[in-house]
Structures are given as C-alpha cells and as structure tokens.
Enzyme design. Structure first.
Site, mmCIF file in Angstrom:
data_model
loop_
_atom_site.group_PDB
_atom_site.id
_atom_site.type_symbol
_atom_site.label_atom_id
_atom_site.label_comp_id
_atom_site.label_asym_id
_atom_site.label_seq_id
_atom_site.Cartn_x
_atom_site.Cartn_y
_atom_site.Cartn_z
ATOM 1 N N LYS A 109 0.673 -1.344 0.063
ATOM 2 C CA LYS A 109 -0.104 0.045 0.093
ATOM 3 C C LYS A 109 1.053 1.401 0.018
ATOM 4 C CE LYS A 109 -1.770 1.656 3.791
ATOM 5 N NZ LYS A 109 -1.480 3.091 4.215
ATOM 6 N N ASN A 110 1.808 1.244 0.778
ATOM 7 C CA ASN A 110 2.601 2.686 1.161
ATOM 8 C C ASN A 110 3.548 2.692 -0.116
ATOM 9 O OD1 ASN A 110 1.129 3.043 3.415
ATOM 10 N ND2 ASN A 110 3.085 2.605 4.926
ATOM 11 N N CYS A 169 -5.205 13.390 12.498
ATOM 12 C CA CYS A 169 -5.364 12.036 12.385
ATOM 13 C C CYS A 169 -5.083 11.423 13.658
ATOM 14 C CB CYS A 169 -4.325 11.263 11.502
ATOM 15 S SG CYS A 169 -3.641 9.676 11.787
ATOM 16 N N ARG A 181 0.690 14.960 12.649
ATOM 17 C CA ARG A 181 1.168 14.705 11.599
ATOM 18 C C ARG A 181 1.155 15.953 10.750
ATOM 19 N NH1 ARG A 181 -1.140 8.977 9.397
ATOM 20 N NH2 ARG A 181 0.859 8.500 8.572
ATOM 21 N N ASP A 188 4.447 0.862 12.122
ATOM 22 C CA ASP A 188 3.299 0.439 11.805
ATOM 23 C C ASP A 188 3.159 -1.116 12.189
ATOM 24 O OD1 ASP A 188 2.662 2.614 10.422
ATOM 25 O OD2 ASP A 188 3.043 1.951 8.389
ATOM 26 N N ARG A 227 -8.759 -0.184 4.581
ATOM 27 C CA ARG A 227 -7.933 0.790 3.821
ATOM 28 C C ARG A 227 -6.709 0.219 3.507
ATOM 29 N NH1 ARG A 227 -6.148 4.743 7.614
ATOM 30 N NH2 ARG A 227 -4.537 5.105 5.678
HETATM 31 C C1 UD1 Z 1 4.384 6.975 6.347
HETATM 32 C C2 UD1 Z 1 3.600 5.683 5.995
HETATM 33 C C3 UD1 Z 1 2.910 5.140 7.377
HETATM 34 C C4 UD1 Z 1 4.209 5.010 8.517
HETATM 35 C C5 UD1 Z 1 5.129 6.407 8.655
HETATM 36 C C6 UD1 Z 1 6.143 5.952 9.324
HETATM 37 C C7 UD1 Z 1 2.654 6.096 3.985
HETATM 38 C C8 UD1 Z 1 1.355 6.190 3.055
HETATM 39 N N1 UD1 Z 1 2.475 5.925 5.138
HETATM 40 O O1 UD1 Z 1 3.658 7.923 6.894
HETATM 41 O O2 UD1 Z 1 2.116 4.109 7.183
HETATM 42 O O3 UD1 Z 1 3.589 4.754 9.816
HETATM 43 O O4 UD1 Z 1 5.497 6.561 7.238
HETATM 44 O O5 UD1 Z 1 6.908 4.873 9.065
HETATM 45 O O6 UD1 Z 1 3.662 5.778 3.504
HETATM 46 N N2 UD1 Z 1 6.500 14.583 10.428
HETATM 47 C C9 UD1 Z 1 6.752 16.095 10.642
HETATM 48 N N3 UD1 Z 1 6.824 16.795 9.534
HETATM 49 C C10 UD1 Z 1 6.558 16.492 8.253
HETATM 50 C C11 UD1 Z 1 6.160 15.366 8.136
HETATM 51 C C12 UD1 Z 1 6.198 14.153 9.152
HETATM 52 O O7 UD1 Z 1 7.205 16.469 11.775
HETATM 53 O O8 UD1 Z 1 6.382 17.279 7.253
HETATM 54 C C13 UD1 Z 1 6.703 13.713 11.581
HETATM 55 C C14 UD1 Z 1 5.329 13.024 11.701
HETATM 56 O O9 UD1 Z 1 4.393 13.977 12.605
HETATM 57 C C15 UD1 Z 1 5.803 12.038 12.435
HETATM 58 C C16 UD1 Z 1 7.131 11.536 11.739
HETATM 59 O O10 UD1 Z 1 7.476 12.589 11.189
HETATM 60 O O11 UD1 Z 1 5.831 12.129 14.029
HETATM 61 C C17 UD1 Z 1 6.802 10.289 10.838
HETATM 62 O O12 UD1 Z 1 6.109 10.673 9.772
HETATM 63 P P1 UD1 Z 1 6.163 10.322 8.224
HETATM 64 O O13 UD1 Z 1 7.700 9.336 8.358
HETATM 65 O O14 UD1 Z 1 6.419 11.348 7.411
HETATM 66 O O15 UD1 Z 1 5.078 9.441 7.879
HETATM 67 P P2 UD1 Z 1 4.172 9.740 6.791
HETATM 68 O O16 UD1 Z 1 4.678 9.638 5.432
HETATM 69 O O17 UD1 Z 1 2.954 10.505 6.936
#
Ligand code: UD1
Length: 422
Positions: A22-23, A118, A123, A307, A400
């Site tokens: 999925k990711n 979320c 996030r 995850d 999902r």
């Molecule tokens: C992706 C995965 C999700 C997984 C996560 C961490 C997808 C669709 N989803 O989510 O399943 O749990 O990686 O492995 O691929 N953060 C910030 N600022 C930002 C972006 C992120 O502070 O601009 C923080 C987030 O709040 C969180 C951490 O970084 O605490 C990790 O988030 P991130 O790696 O971005 O996860 P996603 O890409 O949303």
C-alpha cells in the site's frame, strides 16, 4: 457499518500470499502525474486507499483502466488539466498529499486541501513544505489549504530535520524535473522510497542513493511512461508473521522480502518464535517453544517499524513475562492499548512507553474499536487467541490497508467473519 466477528481459533497453519505494498503504490500512483504518457503498474493491491487515489487522479483529468484480475492499473494522465485536487477526496486520505510534489512539477502550481489530523498523531507537513520551498516553490498554508507555485524551479540541498517518509517522497518526485541537482540529507530509507525511486528512474529520472540517508536527484527535462511491479507489503508480511506467533501456529508467507522485515524477524526470534527463510517464502512457527517477553522501540527504517507496533503489542500480551514498547515515531499511537485492556490486558501507558505483562490466558473476547489501520489488525489478531468472541468495529480502517484480510485469515484456519452491524 460492518464489523469483524472473531472467535478463538486453533493455531493458524498453511500458506498465505502477501499483496503489493500500500505505502509503495500510493506515491507511485501520484508520480504518474509527472508524465503525460501512459504508465502500467502491476501487483497493485485492491484497497480503499488505492480507490481514493484513482478517484483523485480521475477528478483531475486522468484516465485509469483498473484490471483487478491481474492487479494492474493503466494510468494515462495526459488529460490532467488542473492544478487543484478535489478537497473531498484529499481529506479522506493523508497519502493524497503525495500529489503536491508531482502536481507542482507538472503544472507549476498546486492547490490541495490540508490532509488534516489523524488519530495517531498530529502529522504536520512542515518538512514537505520546507523541502519544496528550497526547490523554489512559494507555498501558502491558509484556511485548510496548501497553495503552491513555482517561481524558480531549481535543484537544492534539502536537509530533513526528521527522516519523514512522505516528505522524502514528495521532494524526490518534485526534484526529478527541477533544473540542476537536488540532494536530500537525512532522507528516509524505507523500502517504499527505493521502490518509488526505481519507478521514477524507469520514467527517465536520475536518482541515486535511495535507501540511504542521502539521495541525489539530477533534474531532467521530461519523464516518460513506463511499467513497474510494486514491492510486496512488508507490514502485511509482518502481520502474518505475528499471526503465526500469537496463535502458536505455523505459516509460510509467500511473496515476502526478508530483508524488509529484519527487525520483525529479530524480535519474533527474541520471543522464541522460529523464523526460516525458505525457498517459497518466510516460514514462521510459534508452536515449537514457549514464547517470552521482549522490548521494542520503534524507529525509522531500518529500525522496528511503527506500523508493526500495535500488532506486536497484541503478541506481547500473550507471552510469558513483562515487555516494554517505546513509540518514538508518532506521539499518540497507543490507542490499541486501551482496547487490548478491554480484552483483559493490563497494559500501563506512560507517555511514549507502554509496559505489558504477558500471559497466554489473559485475553478475553469483547467488543473493541479499530481506532486506526494497524490498531485494527492488532485487535483481530488478539481476537484469534482471546477466549470467546471478539467483535472489532470500525473496520473501514482495516480495509484501507489489507487486501482480502478475512479471506486470507480464513485460509489459514481462522474463525473470522465480516458481518454488517445492525
Ligand atoms: C508513512 C507511512 C505510514 C508510516 C509512517 C512512518 C505512507 C502512506 N504512510 O507515513 O504508514 O507509519 O510513514 O513509517 O507511506 N513529520 C513532521 N513533519 C512533516 C512530516 C512528518 O514532523 O512534514 C513527523 C510526523 O508527525 C511523524 C514523523 O514525522 O511524527 C514520521 O512521519 P512520516 O515519516 O512523514 O510518515 P508518513 O509519510 O505520513
């Protein structure tokens, strides 16, 4: 509203085949925006999130042929004629934010509703925006929308304060068409990033270093159509690995990449499960030894995946001794602990640390809520070992992210049904 009704089941045994990731597929679908030529994607899991991404691309003028018999999508984005993504669809799924980078690169502008909060944490999107600004985008975040415009679109050095998966992907996609070289430092190293880079390179991008903490992207004039098969889902793999352990069963998991699940293998073995990398797949046995406690700390890849945290916690409630789980990636990802406590677990949560006393007879079936995707899977697995009947509600979260979850579990002998709640 549908729910899963799970009965205490015999140890799960047999074979299961993991679906495409999925990711990985969601950013790859977004990346097709970068070209007007057709792309074919194989090994696509048929999931609600994939349907949402199809709907977003179609709403913007893309044409998609869905062939679910062969798990293939043929996407032709030559007709994309807008820089605005449909808000109602974008708000349904955080991963729709992946279209920001490619849309900006393709049309010079992008207007997208904020993905919103979320349950697992707030996030933010600051790292996505920071990176895109360094490539020359002017970005305004106002009234729940992100409006971005490229004035001078040039490669840059982008340092991520945290190795965010989504930010790395968005910036990497946008940088493929920027003039000059972009370097992303402290980049995320997840296998899904490597898969996206492979897809982009097949489209004609010049990306090196994906899978390490430094990614170098040399901008090109144009990208072209291509075809690509998505990697297997490592979290689904991990879920069935834990299913074998928690039910003290014996499962052969086909279409799995052992390298992508190293920390899960290591932790299962620490608990006493036996994991073998066989020709046909990963074989996990929970029936050979008594399972005992272990400690987990979630980290960015190649650390233990956040995850898998909820799913592993279910297992830890059933093993001998006291375990601890520390969640470092998301600030609020222990909601499943409350639900597991309703099933008789005695988990204590203190900030980012959970302490879990284990006992194989601890869990009792009851009605629990799937608060997010992985929490839902964790409760289903807990239901398989809990005495009596467990009802898991709000299962749209689970649907999902897991393709044919009920059918796959039933194929291994699980007593689980999907029923419409009255
Ligand atoms: C992706 C995965 C999700 C997984 C996560 C961490 C997808 C669709 N989803 O989510 O399943 O749990 O990686 O492995 O691929 N953060 C910030 N600022 C930002 C972006 C992120 O502070 O601009 C923080 C987030 O709040 C969180 C951490 O970084 O605490 C990790 O988030 P991130 O790696 O971005 O996860 P996603 O890409 O949303």
């Amino acid at each position: 509203m549908a729910k899963f009704v799970v009965e205490q089941s015999a140890p799960l045994r047999g074979e299961v085949t993991v679906s495409g990731s999925k990711n990985a597929v969601l950013p790859i679908m977004a990346a097709t925006i970068l070209t007007g030529e057709p792309c074919e994607i194989n090994d696509v899991p048929h999931l609600k999130d994939v349907d949402v991404m199809c709907a977003i691309l179609r709403a913007m003028g893309g044409k998609i042929q869905e062939d679910w018999t062969n798990h293939t999508l043929r996407i032709d984005n030559s007709g994309i004629n807008t820089s605005e993504a449909p808000s109602d669809l974008v708000q349904k799924m955080r991963a729709s934010f992946f279209i920001l980078g490619p849309l900006l690169a393709r049309t010079g502008r992008a207007s997208i509703a904020l993905p919103g909060g979320c349950t697992i944490g707030n996030r933010p999107i600051d790292l996505h925006n920071k990176g895109l600004r360094q490539l020359g985008a002017v970005i305004r975040v106002e009234q729940g929308r992100v409006d971005a415009m490229i004035e001078r679109y040039k490669g840059a050095l982008v340092y991520l304060d945290f190795p965010s998966v989504g930010a790395t992907e968005n910036i990497m996609m946008a940088a493929t068409l920027a003039r000059g070289v972009t370097t992303i430092e402290n980049a995320a190293e997840e296998p899904e990033i490597v898969d996206l880079a492979n897809f982009l390179n097949k489209m004609g991008a010049k990306i090196k270093g994906a899978g390490t903490d430094t990614i170098r992207i040399e901008g090109v004039e144009k990208l072209h159509g291509t075809h690509h098969a998505v990697i297997p889902d490592r979290i689904e793999t991990g879920t069935f690995m834990v299913a074998a352990a928690i039910t003290r069963g014996d499962i052969l998991i086909k279409n799995s990449v052992p390298d992508h699940v190293r920390p899960v293998i290591a932790k299962l073995m620490e608990c006493g499960a036996v994991v073998n990398d066989e020709v046909e797949g990963l074989r996990v046995r929970g029936d050979l030894r008594q399972l005992t406690a272990t400690n987990i700390k979630t980290l960015p890849y190649p650390g233990f995946p956040t995850d898998m945290q909820a799913i592993f916690m279910s297992l830890l409630t059933t093993v001998e001794g006291e375990s601890t789980v520390i969640e470092t990636v998301f600030e609020n990802r222990f909601m499943h602990a409350t639900e597991l406590c309703r099933m008789g677990a005695n988990i204590e949560v203190d900030g980012r640390k959970a302490t879990i006393p284990g006992d194989i007879y601890r869990l009792k079936g009851t009605r629990v809520i799937s608060t997010d995707l992985r929490a839902g899977a964790a409760l289903v697995l807990a239901g398989l070992i809990a005495e009596g009947t467990t009802e898991v509600t709000e299962i749209y979260h689970i649907e999902r992210g897991y393709e044919n979850f009920v059918e796959k579990l039933q194929g291994l002998g699980a007593k689980i049904e999907r029923v419409e709640d009255e």
